[in-house]
Design a protein around this motif. Structure first.
Motif, PDB file in Angstrom:
ATOM      1  N   ARG A  90       0.826  -1.215   0.000  1.00 17.36           N
ATOM      2  CA  ARG A  90       0.000   0.000   0.000  1.00 17.36           C
ATOM      3  C   ARG A  90       0.856   1.259   0.000  1.00 17.36           C
ATOM      4  N   ALA A  91       1.970   1.195   0.726  1.00 14.75           N
ATOM      5  CA  ALA A  91       2.885   2.333   0.724  1.00 14.75           C
ATOM      6  C   ALA A  91       3.441   2.582  -0.679  1.00 14.75           C
ATOM      7  N   ALA A  92       3.772   1.504  -1.389  1.00 11.10           N
ATOM      8  CA  ALA A  92       4.307   1.635  -2.747  1.00 11.10           C
ATOM      9  C   ALA A  92       3.291   2.273  -3.680  1.00 11.10           C
ATOM     10  N   LEU A  93       2.045   1.835  -3.604  1.00 13.12           N
ATOM     11  CA  LEU A  93       0.996   2.384  -4.462  1.00 13.12           C
ATOM     12  C   LEU A  93       0.832   3.879  -4.237  1.00 13.12           C
ATOM     13  N   LEU A  94       0.702   4.293  -2.989  1.00 16.49           N
ATOM     14  CA  LEU A  94       0.343   5.677  -2.692  1.00 16.49           C
ATOM     15  C   LEU A  94       1.504   6.653  -2.794  1.00 16.49           C
ATOM     16  N   ILE A 125       5.056  11.832   0.081  1.00 10.65           N
ATOM     17  CA  ILE A 125       4.024  12.582  -0.645  1.00 10.65           C
ATOM     18  C   ILE A 125       3.102  11.593  -1.340  1.00 10.65           C
ATOM     19  N   THR A 126       1.902  11.427  -0.813  1.00 12.10           N
ATOM     20  CA  THR A 126       0.951  10.490  -1.405  1.00 12.10           C
ATOM     21  C   THR A 126       0.325  11.077  -2.670  1.00 12.10           C
ATOM     22  N   ILE A 127      -0.354  10.221  -3.421  1.00 11.97           N
ATOM     23  CA  ILE A 127      -1.097  10.695  -4.593  1.00 11.97           C
ATOM     24  C   ILE A 127      -2.047  11.819  -4.181  1.00 11.97           C
ATOM     25  N   ALA A 128      -2.766  11.586  -3.077  1.00 12.69           N
ATOM     26  CA  ALA A 128      -3.748  12.569  -2.622  1.00 12.69           C
ATOM     27  C   ALA A 128      -3.094  13.904  -2.313  1.00 12.69           C
ATOM     28  N   ARG A 129      -1.984  13.878  -1.597  1.00 13.12           N
ATOM     29  CA  ARG A 129      -1.307  15.129  -1.236  1.00 13.12           C
ATOM     30  C   ARG A 129      -0.781  15.837  -2.482  1.00 13.12           C
ATOM     31  N   ALA A 130      -0.260  15.086  -3.434  1.00 13.40           N
ATOM     32  CA  ALA A 130       0.275  15.694  -4.656  1.00 13.40           C
ATOM     33  C   ALA A 130      -0.818  16.320  -5.515  1.00 13.40           C
ATOM     34  N   LEU A 131      -2.056  15.815  -5.390  1.00 15.04           N
ATOM     35  CA  LEU A 131      -3.159  16.337  -6.193  1.00 15.04           C
ATOM     36  C   LEU A 131      -3.829  17.566  -5.581  1.00 15.04           C
ATOM     37  N   LYS A 132      -3.610  17.829  -4.307  1.00 14.79           N
ATOM     38  CA  LYS A 132      -4.294  18.939  -3.649  1.00 14.79           C
ATOM     39  C   LYS A 132      -4.008  20.292  -4.302  1.00 14.79           C
ATOM     40  N   PRO A 133      -2.754  20.596  -4.710  1.00 12.55           N
ATOM     41  CA  PRO A 133      -2.521  21.881  -5.383  1.00 12.55           C
ATOM     42  C   PRO A 133      -3.289  22.034  -6.693  1.00 12.55           C
ATOM     43  N   GLN A 134      -3.793  20.927  -7.237  1.00 10.24           N
ATOM     44  CA  GLN A 134      -4.578  20.956  -8.470  1.00 10.24           C
ATOM     45  C   GLN A 134      -6.075  21.005  -8.188  1.00 10.24           C
ATOM     46  N   LEU A 146      -1.533   1.861   6.943  1.00 10.07           N
ATOM     47  CA  LEU A 146      -0.279   2.606   6.874  1.00 10.07           C
ATOM     48  C   LEU A 146      -0.043   3.395   8.157  1.00 10.07           C
ATOM     49  N   GLY A 147      -0.662   2.927   9.238  1.00  8.74           N
ATOM     50  CA  GLY A 147      -0.527   3.560  10.548  1.00  8.74           C
ATOM     51  C   GLY A 147      -1.880   3.978  11.085  1.00  8.74           C
ATOM     52  N   HIS A 148      -2.245   3.457  12.274  1.00  9.54           N
ATOM     53  CA  HIS A 148      -3.567   3.756  12.837  1.00  9.54           C
ATOM     54  C   HIS A 148      -3.549   4.901  13.847  1.00  9.54           C
ATOM     55  N   VAL A 337      -5.753  -6.177 -24.509  1.00 12.28           N
ATOM     56  CA  VAL A 337      -4.941  -6.860 -23.504  1.00 12.28           C
ATOM     57  C   VAL A 337      -3.517  -6.329 -23.605  1.00 12.28           C
ATOM     58  N   VAL A 338      -2.967  -5.867 -22.479  1.00  9.15           N
ATOM     59  CA  VAL A 338      -1.616  -5.315 -22.452  1.00  9.15           C
ATOM     60  C   VAL A 338      -0.683  -6.354 -21.835  1.00  9.15           C
ATOM     61  N   LEU A 339       0.293  -6.799 -22.612  1.00 12.19           N
ATOM     62  CA  LEU A 339       1.255  -7.787 -22.135  1.00 12.19           C
ATOM     63  C   LEU A 339       2.493  -7.138 -21.518  1.00 12.19           C
ATOM     64  N   ASP A 340       2.653  -5.837 -21.730  1.00 16.00           N
ATOM     65  CA  ASP A 340       3.801  -5.123 -21.168  1.00 16.00           C
ATOM     66  C   ASP A 340       3.728  -5.100 -19.647  1.00 16.00           C
ATOM     67  N   MET A 341       4.884  -4.845 -19.036  1.00 16.75           N
ATOM     68  CA  MET A 341       4.920  -4.718 -17.580  1.00 16.75           C
ATOM     69  C   MET A 341       4.366  -3.379 -17.115  1.00 16.75           C
ATOM     70  N   GLY A 342       3.776  -3.423 -15.939  1.00 24.91           N
ATOM     71  CA  GLY A 342       3.353  -2.224 -15.232  1.00 24.91           C
ATOM     72  C   GLY A 342       3.374  -2.536 -13.751  1.00 24.91           C
ATOM     73  N   ALA A 343       3.229  -1.517 -12.916  1.00 21.23           N
ATOM     74  CA  ALA A 343       3.239  -1.718 -11.468  1.00 21.23           C
ATOM     75  C   ALA A 343       2.357  -0.676 -10.807  1.00 21.23           C
ATOM     76  N   THR A 344       1.885  -0.990  -9.598  1.00 23.85           N
ATOM     77  CA  THR A 344       1.052  -0.029  -8.874  1.00 23.85           C
ATOM     78  C   THR A 344       1.800   1.277  -8.651  1.00 23.85           C
ATOM     79  N   MET A 345       3.122   1.222  -8.491  1.00 23.26           N
ATOM     80  CA  MET A 345       3.901   2.450  -8.337  1.00 23.26           C
ATOM     81  C   MET A 345       3.773   3.345  -9.558  1.00 23.26           C
ATOM     82  N   ASP A 346       3.554   2.751 -10.713  1.00 23.23           N
ATOM     83  CA  ASP A 346       3.404   3.525 -11.944  1.00 23.23           C
ATOM     84  C   ASP A 346       2.094   4.310 -11.963  1.00 23.23           C
TER      85      ASP A 346
END
Length: 473
Positions: A90-94, A125-134, A146-148, A337-346
């Motif tokens: 989850r940390a990697a994704l966000l 810097i999460t996705i959410a935080r990076a999007l706030k200026p927009q 990711l911490g309670h 169908v996409v056979l190329d590699m991708g990752a949640t970090m992308d």
């Protein structure tokens, strides 16, 4: 220019300045100029296996909404997570970063627990935080993990609101006999909290209705924010054990309780997509459905399937880190169908680029921009994947080849086995990782070793967030 034309020109310019940022013309997106910034929805399941959806080959689990989503969009067959267990994945994704960079993986504890004192650092810097200026509205619904503690909750990491269970649904165990508690689960066996923003509103959470309530919350958010750009992160607590489902879906699947759970998640996806269509948001919303890691195989029929991939959750074989992924954006992304590699970090980098947001330049960001593959203008830029177990690098994929430097089963008492030379598999020929081809490709191994050296040169030691515990007493 006469006086009238001058006044008209000034008036038009001033009018343009009063248009909210999210309504102005933004950068070219897949060859099409937008009148408002796109919306983003990431739906993240917990322990869903590579082979658990109809569109990924399951013979008895019905997922009509996800199947339609895959037909209208893209099915990615080589899509990876940043780790094979919950917290680091989850940390990697966000954050778009391998968890080794943020301290969200550990050689001591694999995930965060209710007695953990650590969490995702504020420096990330999460996705959410990076999007706030927009000017994006942001919401987190579901499992956080990711911490309670207050300083680590979604509302402290760029999300305007939070509704969900802050860690895994099998934690806070208070009753039930051994494994039998999982085969015949009851709500009162796990005293997990349900939170609204930073307050506990229900304990124990009614897990029989949790999947439906997550979908309700997601739909409500879309309805409320439909006139502004938004980012919704919907992280289902299931099909992580213990398995729960509502009365409407109980005993309706040919796959038993596990199938009931998946089919209820699928129905929620259908409601979300229908809501987008209802408000004509579908052609301006990028939706991704995927999982945080592979299936939890020791739970037998209460766990899922990795299909033809080897092993499952907790290990660095393909079944632990390659996940079913569907991308949907009608009229924008090229179906197929996409056979190329991708990752949640992308997804991190891709979403920020699409939104016109800044990708942080003061740190290493491992996520790459998937727009060429999404929009059919070129291949995916990802050609390498690193497979960590805790803080140790176990394997590396480069192109079709994957080298295992260390292997270990997901769970149990076995010790790690080091390989020198590494075990090598050609994943396009052998996705089940059965046939070692190392002796035929010393050049490939040499290049992968160079890739490891380049990668390790970018690592900076950070504090282990998972090892920290709340003092007793």
């Amino acid at each position: 220019m006469n006086r009238r034309d001058f006044i008209k020109t000034i008036g038009l310019a001033c009018a343009g300045l009063t248009i909210p940022a999210h309504r102005r013309l933004v950068a070219n997106t897949g060859g099409v100029s937008e009148q408002r910034r796109p919306n983003f929805i990431v739906i993240f399941c917990d322990d869903l296996g590579y082979g658990d959806l109809g569109c990924f080959g399951h013979p008895t689990i019905r997922t009509p909404h996800l199947d339609r989503m895959a037909t209208e969009g893209q099915k990615w067959t080589s899509f990876y997570v940043g780790a094979s267990v919950c917290t680091p994945s989850r940390a990697a994704l966000l954050t778009g970063r391998l968890p080794i960079r943020s301290g969200m993986c550990s050689s001591v504890r694999r995930v965060l627990f209710p007695d953990s004192a650590g969490g995702l650092p504020q420096s990330e810097i999460t996705i959410a935080r990076a999007l706030k200026p927009q000017d994006y509205a942001t919401a987190c619904v579901g499992k956080w993990h990711l911490g309670h503690l207050p300083q680590y909750l979604p509302t402290r990491h760029g999300f305007d609101s939070y509704f969900g269970i802050p860690y895994s649904n099998d934690m806070d165990r208070v009753a039930g006999e051994g494994r039998q508690a999982f085969w015949d689960p009851k709500i009162e066996y796990w005293n997990v909290p349900l939170m609204r923003d930073e307050e506990i509103i229900e304990r124990p959470a009614d897990q029989n209705t949790i999947t439906k309530r997550y979908a309700d919350e997601a739909v409500r958010f879309i309805e409320q924010k439909r006139n502004e750009p938004f980012f919704l992160y919907l992280a289902h607590s299931l099909p992580h054990v213990p398995l729960f489902t509502s009365d409407e879906f109980r005993d309706t699947s040919r796959r038993g309780l596990y199938g009931d759970v998946i089919e209820e998640i699928d129905a929620g996806v259908g409601r979300i997509l229908d809501t987008l269509r209802k408000h004509n948001l579908d052609e301006n919303t990028f939706v991704v459905f995927t999982s945080d890691n592979g299936p939890w195989l020791p739970f037998n029929e209460h766990g899922g399937s990795a299909g033809l991939l080897r092993e499952g959750k907790g290990c660095t074989y393909e079944g632990g880190m390659r996940v079913p992924t569907v991308c949907w954006w009608p009229g924008r992304i090229k179906p197929g169908v996409v056979l190329d590699m991708g990752a949640t970090m992308d997804l991190y980098t891709t979403i920020l680029k699409l939104a016109g947001a800044e990708v942080p330049s003061d740190r290493v960001v491992d996520g790459l921009d998937l727009q060429p593959a999404l929009f059919g203008t070129g291949p995916s830029p990802r050609n390498t994947m690193f497979y960590y177990r805790g803080t140790e690098l176990y394997a590396v994929r480069k192109g079709p080849y994957k080298a295992h430097f260390v292997t270990r089963s997901a769970y149990g008492s076995d010790k790690p086995v080091k390989h020198d030379p590494p075990v090598l598999y050609h994943l396009e020929h052998d996705p089940s990782e059965k046939n070692d081809v190392a002796k035929n490709h010393p050049d490939v191994i040499a290049e992968i070793i160079k890739e490891v050296e380049r990668h390790r040169a970018t690592l900076i030691p950070v504090e282990d967030q998972l090892a920290k515990r709340i003092p007793k007493g």
